[in-house]
Design an enzyme around this catalytic site. Structure first.
Site, mmCIF file in Angstrom:
data_model
loop_
_atom_site.group_PDB
_atom_site.id
_atom_site.type_symbol
_atom_site.label_atom_id
_atom_site.label_comp_id
_atom_site.label_asym_id
_atom_site.label_seq_id
_atom_site.Cartn_x
_atom_site.Cartn_y
_atom_site.Cartn_z
ATOM 1 N N ARG A 72 0.921 -1.260 -0.248
ATOM 2 C CA ARG A 72 0.013 0.058 0.134
ATOM 3 C C ARG A 72 0.935 1.305 -0.132
ATOM 4 O O ARG A 72 2.025 1.139 0.412
ATOM 5 C CB ARG A 72 -0.752 0.147 1.223
ATOM 6 C CG ARG A 72 -2.073 -1.009 1.251
ATOM 7 C CD ARG A 72 -2.941 -0.785 2.338
ATOM 8 N NE ARG A 72 -2.188 -1.440 3.495
ATOM 9 C CZ ARG A 72 -1.449 -0.524 4.598
ATOM 10 N NH1 ARG A 72 -1.807 0.841 4.268
ATOM 11 N NH2 ARG A 72 -1.062 -1.021 5.537
ATOM 12 N N TYR A 201 -1.371 -3.941 -7.331
ATOM 13 C CA TYR A 201 -1.149 -4.502 -6.050
ATOM 14 C C TYR A 201 -2.086 -4.571 -4.850
ATOM 15 O O TYR A 201 -2.672 -3.537 -4.279
ATOM 16 C CB TYR A 201 0.375 -4.207 -5.104
ATOM 17 C CG TYR A 201 0.462 -5.115 -4.092
ATOM 18 C CD1 TYR A 201 1.180 -6.217 -4.454
ATOM 19 C CD2 TYR A 201 0.118 -4.757 -2.745
ATOM 20 C CE1 TYR A 201 1.417 -7.242 -3.208
ATOM 21 C CE2 TYR A 201 0.378 -5.571 -1.835
ATOM 22 C CZ TYR A 201 1.123 -6.589 -2.128
ATOM 23 O OH TYR A 201 1.242 -7.525 -0.839
ATOM 24 N N LYS A 210 -9.591 -2.572 1.649
ATOM 25 C CA LYS A 210 -9.349 -1.683 2.500
ATOM 26 C C LYS A 210 -10.054 -0.112 1.971
ATOM 27 O O LYS A 210 -10.677 0.655 2.886
ATOM 28 C CB LYS A 210 -7.726 -1.117 2.641
ATOM 29 C CG LYS A 210 -7.000 -2.194 3.179
ATOM 30 C CD LYS A 210 -7.207 -2.577 4.553
ATOM 31 C CE LYS A 210 -6.895 -3.909 5.303
ATOM 32 N NZ LYS A 210 -5.714 -4.305 5.267
ATOM 33 N N HIS A 230 -10.374 -2.684 11.330
ATOM 34 C CA HIS A 230 -9.242 -3.458 10.886
ATOM 35 C C HIS A 230 -8.973 -4.587 11.968
ATOM 36 O O HIS A 230 -7.973 -4.601 12.617
ATOM 37 C CB HIS A 230 -7.922 -2.643 10.725
ATOM 38 C CG HIS A 230 -6.975 -3.294 10.104
ATOM 39 N ND1 HIS A 230 -5.652 -2.777 10.076
ATOM 40 C CD2 HIS A 230 -7.051 -4.207 9.033
ATOM 41 C CE1 HIS A 230 -4.888 -3.597 9.407
ATOM 42 N NE2 HIS A 230 -5.552 -4.285 8.785
ATOM 43 N N SER A 252 -1.226 -3.488 10.157
ATOM 44 C CA SER A 252 -0.898 -4.368 9.182
ATOM 45 C C SER A 252 0.339 -5.303 9.686
ATOM 46 O O SER A 252 1.389 -4.726 10.037
ATOM 47 C CB SER A 252 -0.537 -3.560 8.003
ATOM 48 O OG SER A 252 -1.921 -2.676 7.501
ATOM 49 N N CYS A 254 0.944 -7.537 11.845
ATOM 50 C CA CYS A 254 1.130 -7.614 13.165
ATOM 51 C C CYS A 254 0.532 -8.869 13.911
ATOM 52 O O CYS A 254 0.499 -8.922 15.136
ATOM 53 C CB CYS A 254 0.825 -6.238 14.110
ATOM 54 S SG CYS A 254 2.072 -5.066 13.746
ATOM 55 N N ASP A 281 -9.090 -10.199 8.899
ATOM 56 C CA ASP A 281 -8.394 -8.598 8.570
ATOM 57 C C ASP A 281 -9.567 -7.645 8.958
ATOM 58 O O ASP A 281 -9.238 -6.433 9.452
ATOM 59 C CB ASP A 281 -8.239 -8.588 7.128
ATOM 60 C CG ASP A 281 -7.105 -7.374 6.878
ATOM 61 O OD1 ASP A 281 -6.271 -7.007 7.720
ATOM 62 O OD2 ASP A 281 -7.509 -6.842 5.723
ATOM 63 N N ARG A 378 2.000 -12.227 -0.581
ATOM 64 C CA ARG A 378 0.897 -12.635 -0.346
ATOM 65 C C ARG A 378 0.356 -13.736 -0.802
ATOM 66 O O ARG A 378 0.693 -13.922 -1.948
ATOM 67 C CB ARG A 378 -0.104 -11.325 -0.133
ATOM 68 C CG ARG A 378 0.459 -10.204 0.664
ATOM 69 C CD ARG A 378 -0.593 -9.668 1.815
ATOM 70 N NE ARG A 378 -0.055 -8.709 2.572
ATOM 71 C CZ ARG A 378 -0.517 -8.327 3.743
ATOM 72 N NH1 ARG A 378 -1.548 -8.910 4.034
ATOM 73 N NH2 ARG A 378 0.092 -7.431 4.428
ATOM 74 N N ASP A 505 0.638 -20.138 21.328
ATOM 75 C CA ASP A 505 0.742 -20.024 22.883
ATOM 76 C C ASP A 505 -0.022 -18.645 23.045
ATOM 77 O O ASP A 505 -0.384 -18.450 24.375
ATOM 78 C CB ASP A 505 2.157 -19.958 23.188
ATOM 79 C CG ASP A 505 2.710 -21.194 23.144
ATOM 80 O OD1 ASP A 505 1.939 -22.269 23.855
ATOM 81 O OD2 ASP A 505 3.907 -21.475 22.755
HETATM 82 P P1 GTP Z 1 -2.191 -7.760 7.401
HETATM 83 O O1 GTP Z 1 -2.730 -8.901 6.394
HETATM 84 O O2 GTP Z 1 -1.065 -6.935 6.842
HETATM 85 O O3 GTP Z 1 -3.318 -6.796 8.061
HETATM 86 O O4 GTP Z 1 -1.488 -8.520 8.609
HETATM 87 P P2 GTP Z 1 -1.680 -9.494 9.977
HETATM 88 O O5 GTP Z 1 -2.137 -8.577 11.008
HETATM 89 O O6 GTP Z 1 -2.901 -10.351 9.460
HETATM 90 O O7 GTP Z 1 -0.423 -10.129 10.223
HETATM 91 P P3 GTP Z 1 0.043 -11.479 10.227
HETATM 92 O O8 GTP Z 1 -0.915 -12.492 11.132
HETATM 93 O O9 GTP Z 1 -0.038 -12.032 8.567
HETATM 94 O O10 GTP Z 1 1.513 -11.458 10.684
HETATM 95 C C1 GTP Z 1 2.704 -10.739 10.176
HETATM 96 C C2 GTP Z 1 3.872 -11.249 10.735
HETATM 97 O O11 GTP Z 1 3.991 -11.290 12.007
HETATM 98 C C3 GTP Z 1 4.274 -12.715 10.053
HETATM 99 O O12 GTP Z 1 5.449 -12.502 9.777
HETATM 100 C C4 GTP Z 1 4.057 -13.463 11.405
HETATM 101 O O13 GTP Z 1 5.010 -14.694 11.233
HETATM 102 C C5 GTP Z 1 4.476 -12.507 12.463
HETATM 103 N N1 GTP Z 1 3.530 -12.991 13.751
HETATM 104 C C6 GTP Z 1 2.177 -13.266 13.990
HETATM 105 N N2 GTP Z 1 1.940 -13.522 15.181
HETATM 106 C C7 GTP Z 1 3.032 -13.651 15.851
HETATM 107 C C8 GTP Z 1 3.410 -13.683 17.352
HETATM 108 O O14 GTP Z 1 2.439 -14.147 18.247
HETATM 109 N N3 GTP Z 1 4.643 -13.569 17.704
HETATM 110 C C9 GTP Z 1 5.596 -13.253 16.874
HETATM 111 N N4 GTP Z 1 6.738 -13.103 17.382
HETATM 112 N N5 GTP Z 1 5.414 -12.992 15.508
HETATM 113 C C10 GTP Z 1 4.248 -13.131 15.187
HETATM 114 C C1 SPV Z 2 -2.804 -4.841 5.250
HETATM 115 O O1 SPV Z 2 -1.583 -3.912 4.814
HETATM 116 O O2 SPV Z 2 -3.226 -4.169 6.424
HETATM 117 C C2 SPV Z 2 -3.509 -5.628 4.529
HETATM 118 C C3 SPV Z 2 -2.863 -5.711 3.023
HETATM 119 O O3 SPV Z 2 -4.121 -6.580 4.907
HETATM 120 S S1 SPV Z 2 -3.608 -4.884 1.921
HETATM 121 O O4 SPV Z 2 -4.755 -5.761 1.275
HETATM 122 O O5 SPV Z 2 -2.707 -4.649 1.021
HETATM 123 O O6 SPV Z 2 -3.900 -3.685 2.782
HETATM 124 MN MN MN Z 3 -4.761 -5.495 7.111
#
Ligand code: GTP
Ligand code: SPV
Ligand code: MN
Length: 595
Positions: A72, A201, A210, A230, A252, A254, A281, A378, A505
């Site tokens: 983005r 993208y 979004k 979100h 994002s 996280c 999401d 992704r 965990d």
């Molecule tokens: P968007 O799709 O961008 O909104 O992201 P999201 O919030 O769905 O994030 P996602 O679950 O894909 O996690 C992103 C990154 O954080 C990945 O590389 C994961 O491996 C890492 N991650 C997720 N959960 C944990 C956790 O509990 N601990 C740690 N250390 N890393 C984590």
């Molecule tokens: C984010 O960036 O929070 C996503 C990926 O979930 S995107 O659809 O590119 O915004």
């Molecule tokens: Mn997102």
């Protein structure tokens, strides 16, 4: 006129878009398998998509975007409300007339020599009282095929809109020349309109996601008495069969997808705990007839971060990608036409194509410090593929929410978990969220910034009015409001390593949260909120993490928090008299408790 709908508002608008973009051909997407197969074959024939191993990854396609177009673009994203103050200090703003005048020539004739696809789609289960209809016109087959996974796409969406309604979101997308200097992602909230140009993208072009389901929908929600957030949505099934639903807002990349699909530690699964995924999401939330807050996931698939996803960290996400999935900007293993990304396993393919398209020796390339997959690469996977998809996924009324969880990446400051004193304080807790930036947006990675409710890049109106809306929703929900919590999986030790094991965990923290909602566990009052007694976080079966570790993860450093309070005060100044008095009162109360 289309054979798919008689709705004059749709037909008139599409005619205008055709007159503007001047495509050679117009294809209305009915969502049929035959039509989608034809588009897949066309994309494969032109090289826009690459077919993957039909036995190992049936129905899966690969796509690569330009290196300048991988995330983005927040600096090129605009909220064009008529009044500048309605967009607020956290959004880029431009007068809608000016923006239309600037972009119209860019769209003029942009689809000459190309096909325009007209995509009807529903955000939310078709027929749900919470669902909304959108129409996206685009010159990208990649967009059509992604929308087919991410939304309820096709003729049924038009049926739901009916023959007269004007209530649909108009999305115009053209990849144009994919020129980053001319890239614009523009929301016109008062016109139910989105214009996106010069990107191909994800979040920039899948306009249901979004742009609509957060930026436009947050504005609609404020006006109509609901919320677009979100947030992931998950259900925790307890040994007695009862399921409690929670939502969680993390910025994002996280951890939403990971938390939404977690597999509980062995001790929990043995006792009969299970997690069900409703969304990973976005959540649309509205009070139900019983006065509780209900949530639907407006999406129909997952556009998830690939790197870091593996059998152990997120088995369910990986399983979701084993068929009918689109992979974007990961690496290809040319020996068997499968995909690879960092941390999938320890064996980068020898005969690899990295995400930009260069053929490389994977192990050597990685050893030299390169990444085979882009950090924001992704997968687009159908929700129905997910082994733990909730039986309530298509429930038109959504699921009742017991807890709302905020969280982000903070190396220090934020403890593992705390509970807000009440809804108003919880709104404050969401408003002061801060997190390290990630590869999900262009720009620096790892810089701490304020990201209220994980909505900084997604709130379609003034953030001060948004907080006021949160406070208002709390008043409507009264004592039926979900309890509000904050978590942080990302505290680090002196070596910079994460202290908390995370992933599955995190169930141990969810366990405490659910107990708090049910009033079956005590808490300790701290200046920032209620915290668990360290011994109330179950550490059974954890390697190297003890109740002392938990105590450390829960510690609140008053000096750091006093600094934090100063930072919040500075941040709040941006909002001027739009900052609800309740928020500044909460800040004063926090300062007093810290003193
Ligand atoms: P968007 O799709 O961008 O909104 O992201 P999201 O919030 O769905 O994030 P996602 O679950 O894909 O996690 C992103 C990154 O954080 C990945 O590389 C994961 O491996 C890492 N991650 C997720 N959960 C944990 C956790 O509990 N601990 C740690 N250390 N890393 C984590
Ligand atoms: C984010 O960036 O929070 C996503 C990926 O979930 S995107 O659809 O590119 O915004
Ligand atoms: Mn997102």
């Amino acid at each position: 006129m289309s054979t798919l709908t008689k709705n004059p508002n749709v037909n008139k608008w599409v005619d205008e878009m055709i007159a503007l973009c001047k495509p050679d051909k117009v294809v209305w997407i009915d969502g049929s398998k035959a039509q989608l197969d034809e588009l897949r074959n066309e994309a494969i024939a032109t090289g826009e998509m690459i077919k993957l191993n039909e036995e190992k990854l049936p129905g899966c396609l690969y796509h690569r975007t330009l290196p300048n177009d991988v995330a983005r673009v927040e600096d090129r994203t605009f909220i064009c409300s008529r009044k500048k103050e309605d967009a607020g200090p956290t959004n880029n703003w431009c007068d809608p007339k000016e923006m239309y005048a600037k972009l119209t020539p860019m769209y003029d004739g942009v689809m000459k020599g190309r096909t325009m696809y007209v995509i009807p789609y529903s955000m939310g289960p078709i027929g749900s009282p919470l669902a909304k209809v959108g129409v996206e016109v685009t010159d990208s087959i990649y967009v059509v095929l992604n929308m087919a996974i991410m939304t309820r796409m096709g003729a049924d969406a038009f049926k739901n809109l009916g023959d007269v309604s004007d209530d649909f979101v108009r999305g115009l997308h053209s990849k144009a020349d994919v020129d980053p200097e001319k890239r614009y992602i523009v929301q016109f909230p008062e016109d139910n309109t989105i214009w996106s140009i010069n990107s191909a993208y994800g979040g920039n072009v899948l306009l249901g996601k979004k742009c609509f389901a957060l930026r436009i929908a947050s504005y609609q929600g404020k006006n109509e008495g609901w919320m677009a957030e979100h947030m992931l949505i998950l259900g925790i099934e307890k040994p007695n069969g009862e399921i409690k639903y929670v939502t969680a807002a993390f910025p994002s990349a996280c951890g939403k997808t990971n938390l939404a699909m977690l597999i509980p530690p062995e001790g929990y699964t043995k006792r009969g705990y299970k997690v069900w995924t409703v969304g990973d999401d976005i959540a649309w939330l509205k009070p139900g007839e019983d006065g509780r807050l209900y949530a639907i996931n407006p999406e129909n698939g997952f556009f998830g971060v690939a790197p870091g996803t593996n059998e152990k960290s997120n088995y369910n996400a990986l399983a979701s990608t084993r068929k009918n999935t689109i992979f974007t900007n990961v690496a290809i293993n040319n020996d068997d036409m499968t995909v690879w990304w960092e941390k999938l396993d320890k064996n980068p393919p020898v005969n690899a194509t990295e995400w930009k398209g260069e053929k490389v020796n994977g192990p050597e390339y990685v050893a030299a410090g390169n990444k085979l997959a882009h950090p924001n690469s992704r997968f687009t996977a159908p929700a129905e593929n997910c082994p733990c998809i909730s039986p309530e996924f298509n429930n038109p009324n959504g699921v009742p929410i017991s807890a709302i969880i905020f969280g982000g990446r903070r190396a220090k400051t934020a403890p593992l978990v705390y509970q807000s004193f009440n809804w108003q304080h919880g709104t404050f807790v969401g408003s002061i969220m801060a997190s390290e930036t990630t590869a999900a947006a262009t720009g620096a990675v790892g810089v701490v910034r304020r990201d209220p409710m994980a909505m900084l890049p997604f709130c379609g109106y003034h953030m001060g009015d948004y907080w006021a809306h949160w406070l208002e929703m709390g008043k409507i929900l009264g004592d039926k409001a979900p309890k509000i919590f904050n978590v942080n999986w990302f505290r680090t030790d002196d070596n910079g390593d994460f202290i908390w094991p995370g992933y599955g965990d995190n169930m141990r923290v969810l366990d405490w949260i659910i107990d708090r909602c049910e009033g079956t566990v005590d808490a300790v009052e701290t200046p920032i909120g209620y915290e668990p007694k360290p011994e109330d976080i179950n550490v059974e079966g954890l390697d190297g993490v003890t109740t002392e570790t938990v105590a450390d993860l829960l510690s609140v450093d008053r000096e750091l928090w006093k600094e934090e309070a100063k930072g919040i005060e500075e941040f709040y100044k941006k909002f001027g008299d739009k900052l609800p008095k309740e928020m500044s009162d909460e800040l004063k109360a926090l300062e007093a408790r810290l003193a």
